[in-house]
Design an enzyme around this catalytic site. Structure first.
Site, PDB file in Angstrom:
ATOM      1  N   ARG A 288       0.876  -1.187   0.000  1.00 29.60           N
ATOM      2  CA  ARG A 288       0.000   0.000   0.000  1.00 29.60           C
ATOM      3  C   ARG A 288       0.903   1.224   0.000  1.00 29.60           C
ATOM      4  NH1 ARG A 288      -2.360   1.080   5.460  1.00 29.60           N
ATOM      5  NH2 ARG A 288      -0.891   2.806   5.396  1.00 29.60           N
ATOM      6  N   HIS A 292      -3.748   4.573   4.488  1.00 31.59           N
ATOM      7  CA  HIS A 292      -4.898   3.670   4.611  1.00 31.59           C
ATOM      8  C   HIS A 292      -6.131   4.310   3.989  1.00 31.59           C
ATOM      9  CE1 HIS A 292      -8.118   1.300   6.308  1.00 31.59           C
ATOM     10  NE2 HIS A 292      -8.554   2.337   6.991  1.00 31.59           N
ATOM     11  N   TYR A 301       4.102   6.236  11.147  1.00 31.25           N
ATOM     12  CA  TYR A 301       4.414   4.859  11.561  1.00 31.25           C
ATOM     13  C   TYR A 301       5.301   4.064  10.603  1.00 31.25           C
ATOM     14  CZ  TYR A 301       0.210   4.143   8.663  1.00 31.25           C
ATOM     15  OH  TYR A 301      -0.703   4.156   7.655  1.00 31.25           O
TER      16      TYR A 301
END
Lengths: 398, 340
Positions: A288, A292, A301
C-alpha cells in the site's frame, strides 16, 4: 526463473514486538526462516524482465502484446481514477477515500481473470476490481461523498457492496459459493481482503466452511503489508499463504505487483473451482504505497525508505519497461493512454459534482422491505416536524 | 385439527415451508441426522436431503455469514442457533450484515433469513443455555423479532418468518416444546399476521403484557386473580419488533393499568421500552406507573436458583397488586415502606 530476492517476505525479518518477547533494548526476536514454497510466483520481475515459468506460462499463453497493452491501460486508468478521487477528497468533495496506489496489478490481474457470472465480495479498497466489473464510475464515489449507503446494485455487475467490517465478506463469498454448488452452476465466488483481515475469526471460519463443503470460492488476499499502522508481522508470523493448507485449501503466493502473474494464478484458482476442485487461497504480496485512507498519515508509523524500496517495484513501471522492451511503448501510445485516463478522470469528477443530493426522509427508506409500524410512526412525526418549519409564520415561532 | 406439541408444530411448519419453496435451506449445528438437540428438524434431512438440511461446522458467525451469502444467491436460509447463549459469536454478522444489507444496498439485496433461537430458562441447564437475548435484537433496526407461545402460532409463524423478505429472529421458548395444542395444518400461512399482538384472556382491571415462555404463566395468573376478584387482560405480543402498540394501547385505555413480564433482565429490556411507549401514548388514562416483573439484572443463575430469577405466577400477581395499589405487595417498597 530469476529470483526476486527483495520480494521475499521483507515483513518476516522480525515478528511483531510481543510484550515480553523482545529484549530490554526493544529488539525483536527473528521470525522463521523462509523455505522455497514461500517464494512468490513471478513472471515479470521488478526490472520489467519477463521470465519463463514452467507451470504458469501456459495459463497466460493468450496474453500477447496487445493484451499486455490492455492490462497496462487498465492500470494507468485505475491509478488515474485513484488520483482524481484523492484530489476530490482534498478539495472537500469527498469525505474520505481509500487509495489503492501500488495495488493495481493485484486487482487488475485478478479482476481481468473473472467471468461475468462470477461474483465478487470485496473490501472497500478494490476500486480497480470494480472497474474490471464494469462499474459506473460515479457509483464508486457515492458512499465516500456521503450521498448513499452504497454505490451500485450488486446484481448489475455481480459484485457485492464493498464490506467495511474487516473480513466479514469472506463468509458471504463462501455462502454464495455454497449456493452455486446447490444450483449446479460453474460460476465462482471471489473474495478480496487484506493481510489484517486474516486475523479475523470470520476469515478463518470462511476457510473451514469452504473446505468442508468444497465450495467454489477463491480467497484473494492482498498482503499490502499494512493494516492502517500495523505491519503484517503483527498479523502473521509466517507467510499468510501457509495458513490455508492447514484448512485443507491449496494456496499460492504471487508477486502482487506483477499483473501477469496475478492473472495466471487467479485463472488457475478459478479453473480449479469451476471443475469441482473447491477453494484456493491466493496471497498477493504487494504494498500500500499510499495512506490507509485520506484521513491517515503513514509518516507517523512507517519508514520512508520502505516506501522508496517498494516504489522501485512499482507494478505500472515494470509493465511499462516490459512493453518498451517489446517495442510497444512509443510516445504516441503513451500519450493516447494518458488522454484516455484523463478523460475518464474528468467524467469521474463531473459525476461526483453533479450527484443529486438525498432527501431528508431517505433515511427511512429500505430499512425494511415491508411497512414497519415503529418506523412509519417515526417518519410521520419527523415529516410533520420538518413541515412545521415551512408553516411557521416567522423565524422562532412554533 | 391435529393435536401436537409445540416442538412438533415448528417441525411441521418447517416441513411445509420447505415443500412450498425449494429455495428454503436449513443450516445449523447437529440439525441433520440428529435432528437438532431439541429434535426440531427431526426427519427433515432424511426427507429433503443433505443439500437442503446442512449440518454446519461449529462456528456461529460462519453459519450466519454463509447464510448471508446464500441469501445473496437467492436462497431463504433458516438458521438454527443451538442455544440462546451461543448466538453471540454471530452477533456481528446478524447486526452488521443480516440487519443492514437491505438498507445498505438500497433495497437491491434482500435478506430473507430466519434465525431460530431456542431461548429462555426453566430447564435446569448450565450457563449459556437459558438466556433471553431478545432485547439486543429488538434494538437493532432492520431485524424483525418474534416469539411464539402455542403450537398453532409456532406452525403458522415459522412459515410467515420464512416467507418474510426481511430477516426474522424467531425465539422459541424451549421449556414449552412439550406443551400440546391443536394445530390446523390446512390453514394458510396468511391466515394471521405475525406482526400483531393477540389478547389471550379478556379482562378489565389490569393489562398484563408478555410473550413466549411466560404466556401460559400469565394466563394462569389471570385465572388465579379472577378467583380473587381481579380481572386481568393478558396480551401475547408475538411480535417483539415491531410491537403492536395499537393492541396494547387499546387494552390499557380500557384498564388504565399495565404490567409487563419477561424472563430477560429488567434494565434496558423490552419491559422498559413498552412502559415508556405506553406512557407516552396514554399517560392520560394511567392509574399507576407501568410495572415490570422480570428476571433480575444478573447473569443467568445456576439451576437450583433459577426459579428465584424467573418470574412465576406469584411474582406476576405481586406486580398486579402493585399496579392496583394494594398494601399486601412488598415488592417496590423500601425498608421504610415508601413506594419507589
Amino acid at each position: 526463473m530469476t529470483q526476486d530476492h527483495a520480494l521475499q517476505g521483507s515483513e518476516f525479518h522480525g515478528g511483531p514486538r510481543v510484550p515480553g518477547a523482545g529484549t530490554a533494548s526493544g529488539t525483536v526476536l527473528p521470525g522463521p526462516a523462509h523455505d522455497g514454497a514461500d517464494e512468490p510466483v513471478q513472471l515479470i520481475d521488478r526490472h520489467g524482465v519477463r521470465h519463463a515459468h514452467e507451470h504458469y506460462d501456459g495459463l497466460v499463453a493468450d496474453v500477447d502484446g496487445a493484451e499486455l497493452r490492455k492490462l497496462y491501460e487498465d492500470m494507468v486508468v485505475v491509478r488515474r481514477i485513484d488520483a482524481e478521487a484523492t484530489a476530490l477528497q482534498r478539495q472537500g468533495e469527498l469525505a474520505l477515500w481509500p487509495p489503492l496506489l501500488g495495488q493495481e496489478a493485484a486487482q487488475i490481474g485478478s479482476g481481468r481473470a473473472l467471468r461475468e457470472d462470477d461474483f465478487v465480495f470485496s473490501s472497500y479498497r478494490e476500486n480497480a476490481v470494480a472497474y474490471c466489473r464494469g462499474v459506473d464510475l460515479t457509483d464508486l464515489l457515492r458512499v465516500w461523498r456521503g450521498n448513499a449507503s452504497s454505490g451500485w446494485d450488486p446484481y448489475t455487475i455481480n459484485m457485492a457492496t464493498p464490506q467495511v467490517i474487516i473480513g466479514a465478506q469472506t463468509l458471504h463469498a463462501t455462502g454464495y459459493a455454497m449456493g452455486i454448488l446447490q444450483d449446479g452452476d460453474d460460476a465462482v465466488a471471489v473474495t478480496y481482503f487484506g493481510d489484517g483481515a486474516t486475523s479475523q475469526g470470520d476469515v478463518n471460519e470462511a476457510m473451514v466452511f469452504a473446505a468442508s463443503y468444497q465450495a467454489p470460492v477463491v480467497f484473494f488476499c492482498q498482503n499490502n503489508h499494512w493494516a492502517i499502522s500495523e505491519p503484517v508481522g503483527l498479523q502473521a508470523h509466517v507467510p499468510i499463504a501457509r495458513r490455508a493448507p492447514g484448512f485443507g485449501i491449496p494456496s499460492v503466493r504471487v508477486d502482487g505487483n506483477d499483473v501477469l502473474a496475478c492473472l495466471a494464478v487467479t485463472r488457475e484458482a478459478l479453473a480449479r473451482a469451476r471443475s469441482g476442485g473447491g477453494p484456493t487461497f491466493i496471497e498477493a504480496v504487494t504494498y500500500r504505497m499510499g495512506p490507509h485512507t485520506t484521513a491517515d498519515d503513514p509518516k507517523r508509523y512507517r519508514d520512508a525508505n520502505e516506501l522508496e524500496d517498494w516504489a522501485s517495484r512499482d507494478p505500472l513501471a515494470r509493465l511499462a519497461t516490459l512493453l518498451d522492451s517489446l517495442g510497444l511503448l512509443d510516445a504516441d501510445y503513451t500519450d493516447a493512454v494518458k488522454a484516455t485516463a484523463d478523460a475518464i478522470a474528468a467524467d469521474l469528477r463531473q459525476g461526483c459534482l453533479s450527484m443529486p443530493e438525498p432527501e431528508p426522509t431517505d433515511v427511512f427508506k429500505h430499512v425494511y422491505s415491508a411497512p414497519n409500524s415503529w418506523l412509519d410512526r417515526q417518519q410521520d412525526h419527523y415529516e410533520r416536524y420538518l413541515a412545521s418549519f415551512e408553516q411557521a409564520p416567522q423565524e422562532g415561532s412554533r | 385439527m391435529t393435536t401436537m406439541t409445540f416442538g412438533r408444530a415448528i417441525t411441521a411448519g418447517l416441513r411445509r415451508a420447505m415443500e412450498d419453496d425449494p429455495k428454503v435451506i436449513l443450516m445449523g449445528e447437529d440439525i441433520g441426522k440428529l435432528g437438532g438437540v431439541f429434535r426440531i428438524t427431526d426427519g427433515l434431512q432424511k426427507d429433503f436431503g443433505a443439500h437442503r438440511v446442512l449440518d454446519s461446522p461449529l462456528a456461529e458467525s460462519g453459519i450466519l455469514g454463509t447464510a448471508v451469502g446464500m441469501a445473496y444467491r437467492g436462497y431463504r436460509p433458516v438458521v438454527e442457533i443451538q442455544f440462546d447463549g451461543f448466538i453471540y459469536p454471530a452477533f456481528d454478522q446478524i447486526v452488521c450484515q443480516v440487519a443492514k444489507l437491505h438498507y445498505r444496498t438500497q433495497g437491491a439485496v434482500k435478506m430473507p433469513i430466519t434465525i431460530r433461537v431456542p431461548f429462555g430458562g426453566g430447564i435446569g441447564s448450565p450457563e449459556h443455555h437459558s438466556e433471553s437475548p431478545e432485547a439486543y435484537f429488538t434494538h437493532t433496526s432492520g431485524l424483525r423479532v418474534v416469539s411464539v407461545s402455542d403450537p398453532q402460532d409456532a406452525y403458522t409463524m415459522i412459515q410467515q418468518a420464512i416467507a418474510s423478505d426481511d430477516p426474522v429472529l424467531y425465539f422459541e421458548p424451549k421449556r414449552r416444546y412439550h406443551v400440546k395444542g391443536e394445530v390446523d395444518e390446512a390453514s394458510d400461512r396468511s391466515a394471521s399476521d405475525m406482526g400483531t399482538a393477540r389478547v389471550v384472556a379478556r379482562g378489565t382491571d389490569v393489562t398484563l403484557v408478555t410473550y413466549g415462555p411466560l404466556v401460559p404463566t400469565a394466563r394462569d395468573a389471570a385465572v388465579a386473580a379472577s378467583d380473587e376478584g381481579t380481572s386481568i387482560e393478558v396480551i401475547d405480543l408475538r411480535s417483539l419488533a415491531p410491537i403492536d402498540y395499537a393492541t396494547v394501547e387499546a387494552s390499557v385505555r380500557k384498564t388504565g393499568r399495565l404490567v409487563i413480564t419477561h424472563e430477560a433482565a429488567q434494565s434496558g429490556g423490552l419491559g422498559a421500552e413498552i412502559a415508556a411507549s405506553i406512557t407516552e401514548r396514554c399517560f392520560d388514562v394511567l392509574e399507576h406507573a407501568p410495572v415490570r416483573v422480570t428476571g433480575f439484572d444478573i447473569p443467568y443463575p445456576y439451576s437450583k436458583l433459577e426459579f428465584h430469577h424467573l418470574p412465576d405466577l406469584d411474582r406476576i400477581l405481586d406486580g398486579v397488586d402493585r399496579v392496583m395499589r394494594r398494601h399486601n405487595s412488598l415488592s417496590g417498597l423500601t425498608r421504610e415502606g415508601v413506594s419507589q
